[in-house]
Design a protein around this motif. Sequence first.
Motif, PDB file in Angstrom:
ATOM      1  N   HIS A 188     -81.925 -58.381  37.577  1.00  0.00           N
ATOM      2  CA  HIS A 188     -81.261 -57.686  38.686  1.00  0.00           C
ATOM      3  C   HIS A 188     -82.313 -57.073  39.611  1.00  0.00           C
ATOM      4  CE1 HIS A 188     -78.482 -54.475  40.392  1.00  0.00           C
ATOM      5  NE2 HIS A 188     -77.798 -55.595  40.556  1.00  0.00           N
ATOM      6  N   LEU A 189     -82.482 -57.647  40.805  1.00  0.00           N
ATOM      7  CA  LEU A 189     -83.564 -57.247  41.695  1.00  0.00           C
ATOM      8  C   LEU A 189     -83.417 -55.827  42.223  1.00  0.00           C
ATOM      9  CD1 LEU A 189     -84.297 -60.472  43.784  1.00  0.00           C
ATOM     10  CD2 LEU A 189     -85.499 -59.570  41.795  1.00  0.00           C
ATOM     11  N   LEU A 190     -82.199 -55.390  42.513  1.00  0.00           N
ATOM     12  CA  LEU A 190     -82.015 -54.036  43.023  1.00  0.00           C
ATOM     13  C   LEU A 190     -82.471 -52.993  42.006  1.00  0.00           C
ATOM     14  CD1 LEU A 190     -78.629 -54.051  44.988  1.00  0.00           C
ATOM     15  CD2 LEU A 190     -80.900 -53.597  45.876  1.00  0.00           C
ATOM     16  N   SER A 191     -82.249 -53.272  40.740  1.00  0.00           N
ATOM     17  CA  SER A 191     -82.701 -52.363  39.690  1.00  0.00           C
ATOM     18  C   SER A 191     -84.221 -52.282  39.664  1.00  0.00           C
ATOM     19  CB  SER A 191     -82.172 -52.807  38.327  1.00  0.00           C
ATOM     20  OG  SER A 191     -80.767 -52.683  38.256  1.00  0.00           O
ATOM     21  N   VAL A 192     -84.895 -53.403  39.922  1.00  0.00           N
ATOM     22  CA  VAL A 192     -86.357 -53.425  39.979  1.00  0.00           C
ATOM     23  C   VAL A 192     -86.841 -52.494  41.082  1.00  0.00           C
ATOM     24  CG1 VAL A 192     -88.396 -54.838  40.431  1.00  0.00           C
ATOM     25  CG2 VAL A 192     -86.518 -55.764  39.076  1.00  0.00           C
ATOM     26  N   ALA A 193     -86.215 -52.606  42.243  1.00  0.00           N
ATOM     27  CA  ALA A 193     -86.620 -51.776  43.379  1.00  0.00           C
ATOM     28  C   ALA A 193     -86.405 -50.293  43.099  1.00  0.00           C
ATOM     29  CB  ALA A 193     -85.839 -52.194  44.628  1.00  0.00           C
ATOM     30  N   MET A 194     -85.250 -49.937  42.532  1.00  0.00           N
ATOM     31  CA  MET A 194     -84.962 -48.531  42.258  1.00  0.00           C
ATOM     32  C   MET A 194     -85.920 -47.963  41.218  1.00  0.00           C
ATOM     33  SD  MET A 194     -80.804 -48.130  42.390  1.00  0.00           S
ATOM     34  CE  MET A 194     -80.505 -49.130  40.931  1.00  0.00           C
ATOM     35  N   LEU A 195     -86.200 -48.730  40.168  1.00  0.00           N
ATOM     36  CA  LEU A 195     -87.100 -48.249  39.125  1.00  0.00           C
ATOM     37  C   LEU A 195     -88.537 -48.145  39.630  1.00  0.00           C
ATOM     38  CD1 LEU A 195     -85.691 -50.176  36.053  1.00  0.00           C
ATOM     39  CD2 LEU A 195     -85.663 -47.714  36.376  1.00  0.00           C
ATOM     40  N   ALA A 196     -88.932 -49.053  40.509  1.00  0.00           N
ATOM     41  CA  ALA A 196     -90.286 -48.993  41.078  1.00  0.00           C
ATOM     42  C   ALA A 196     -90.470 -47.707  41.872  1.00  0.00           C
ATOM     43  CB  ALA A 196     -90.533 -50.213  41.960  1.00  0.00           C
ATOM     44  N   VAL A 197     -89.460 -47.333  42.634  1.00  0.00           N
ATOM     45  CA  VAL A 197     -89.519 -46.076  43.396  1.00  0.00           C
ATOM     46  C   VAL A 197     -89.580 -44.876  42.443  1.00  0.00           C
ATOM     47  CG1 VAL A 197     -88.248 -44.556  44.976  1.00  0.00           C
ATOM     48  CG2 VAL A 197     -88.348 -47.022  45.417  1.00  0.00           C
ATOM     49  N   LEU A 198     -88.789 -44.923  41.370  1.00  0.00           N
ATOM     50  CA  LEU A 198     -88.786 -43.839  40.392  1.00  0.00           C
ATOM     51  C   LEU A 198     -90.150 -43.702  39.723  1.00  0.00           C
ATOM     52  CD1 LEU A 198     -86.977 -41.751  38.832  1.00  0.00           C
ATOM     53  CD2 LEU A 198     -86.710 -43.525  37.089  1.00  0.00           C
ATOM     54  N   ARG A 335     -74.714 -46.470  42.771  1.00  0.00           N
ATOM     55  CA  ARG A 335     -75.605 -47.321  41.978  1.00  0.00           C
ATOM     56  C   ARG A 335     -76.735 -46.501  41.349  1.00  0.00           C
ATOM     57  NH1 ARG A 335     -75.723 -52.905  42.294  1.00  0.00           N
ATOM     58  NH2 ARG A 335     -74.799 -53.008  44.362  1.00  0.00           N
ATOM     59  N   LEU A 336     -77.043 -45.359  41.953  1.00  0.00           N
ATOM     60  CA  LEU A 336     -78.075 -44.475  41.408  1.00  0.00           C
ATOM     61  C   LEU A 336     -77.696 -43.923  40.041  1.00  0.00           C
ATOM     62  CD1 LEU A 336     -79.010 -42.420  44.611  1.00  0.00           C
ATOM     63  CD2 LEU A 336     -80.258 -44.349  43.629  1.00  0.00           C
TER      64      LEU A 336
END
Length: 550
Positions: A188-198, A335-336
Amino acid sequence: MLKQLSKYNHLLILFILSIFYMMPMFLYSGIIHFSMQDTYFHLSRITGMSNVWTSPVNYASFHHNGSMINQFYPWLTIYPAYLFYKITGSMVWGYKIYCWFITLATLLISYYSMFKMKKSTNIALIFSAVYTFSAYRATDLFYRGSLGEAVAMTFFPMVLAGTYEIFIGNEKNWRLLTFGMTLIVYTHLLSVAMLAVLIAFFLIISFPFWTNKVKRLKALFKATGTTVLLSLAFIVPFLEQMTQLKLYTPKGVSLEGFDYRRLLGNLIFNRINGFSIGLFLLLAIFMTIVGWKKLKKPDIVIFIVGVLMFISTTRLLPWDKLSTTPLLTIQFVWRLNAIVTLLLAYSFSVSFDSKKAVVRINRQILLLPIIVILHIVSIFNLYNSDKVYNLVARNDDMRTVIQDSDITGIDNLLHNIDYANQRVVENMDVVANYKFVLDGKEIKPEFNLTDSEVTIVLKDIKDSSDLVTPLYRYIGQKVTVNDKETRTKLSSSGTTELHIPKGNSKIKISYRYTRWAVIGRTISVIALIVISVPKNLVQKLKKKGELAKQ
């Protein structure tokens, strides 16, 4: 010996918990689907994996338009669902067994990840149960039918543990972050982006307090670089298609935070269709505050970030003004809650522990049944309503039951425009109605299709002509006319167009993985082999090398 028994007992408990978790789904004869959600989409994805190792396109699914869905929606971690489908001969049973499989995996990975961080089997058990049985994960799995995000949440704890180890613990455990992020890339690419920011945020606020900064930075670079290498099998073909073609990508319209009153109602009644963190994690916030003294400084930071993210999902933040920023890519503010769930479950499980064995066991005996009962009651409340009011989209979601006999119909009717050419969105007629157009006139040619190939037969064509098909066009397409390879072009409708000679023609359209896609896959396989070599073996080889030099 007692510690070993405790671990084995906990594994048995986790297995039993996975059965209780999935019980509501298995008690129904089919797959429960809500009309505004994603179950149809993912079922069609699963049927489209029959040829995924040899072709990026499957014509049997998604209205037979040749959607290259698996190049853009990661598929590797969902592939076991296809295997279960083929083994059982039933999509219904294959889907349910897969959901149980990822639930058990979530319980085990959560347990292992927390144990790595805190070296406590008791904290690990509580975290595993609280996180896996969380309301938001149930929303993904039972209401939204969002396999991508639900499966991605399986690996969130591994990412947290890997980040924790690099920043605070033993930086030699950097592979945890690598494997966690890599598995999410393939999910899931969106999860990758959110976790990278975190991770970037935690890096900024924690870096001044690091010990052995150089070693930890090296470990972080190793984790990042290895993740990229392991992910090239997906990243390379994805970027190749995205950069060379003008494709329609799914985007949110606007971002909207939770209304306070509606959010409170969703939390108190633990509504699975409310997209919230649920009643238990709401109470966990207050219980964590009560057990504050048990939290170390990193735990406090994780808890505060979780609470602030939870608050940020409300209208307190001006989300409407943020809709013009890159944040719009998350599509939905709620989604957060996937990350909020992770952080709050972590901090609660740490604060809930007790040094006294009797107190600890009593707490577990009390807590686990509460979590299980709350989950089961909430799912039955959701499933036993023919019509559910979608508390976010503010419309009615009709409850339907999918049987095996419905799968072919879903594949035939469900056309997908995500990552089709942008022209398709403005010219849906050819795609939606599966039209073949010869020199401006619709025709009804003979055609048949397999998973990997479409064959079109044209007879008695008086003059050489241009044929517009309802089939999407991507890089890697192979087209032959009377067994001779020919070029195609993009039609005004965003589909495949080709020139055909007069007389009779037999046209075959198929796909193959491009050279760059094969190179990316090869590098990822080699990287996986290298990183999987046991540390002891590497050390032995180094010693032999040193001795040989002497």
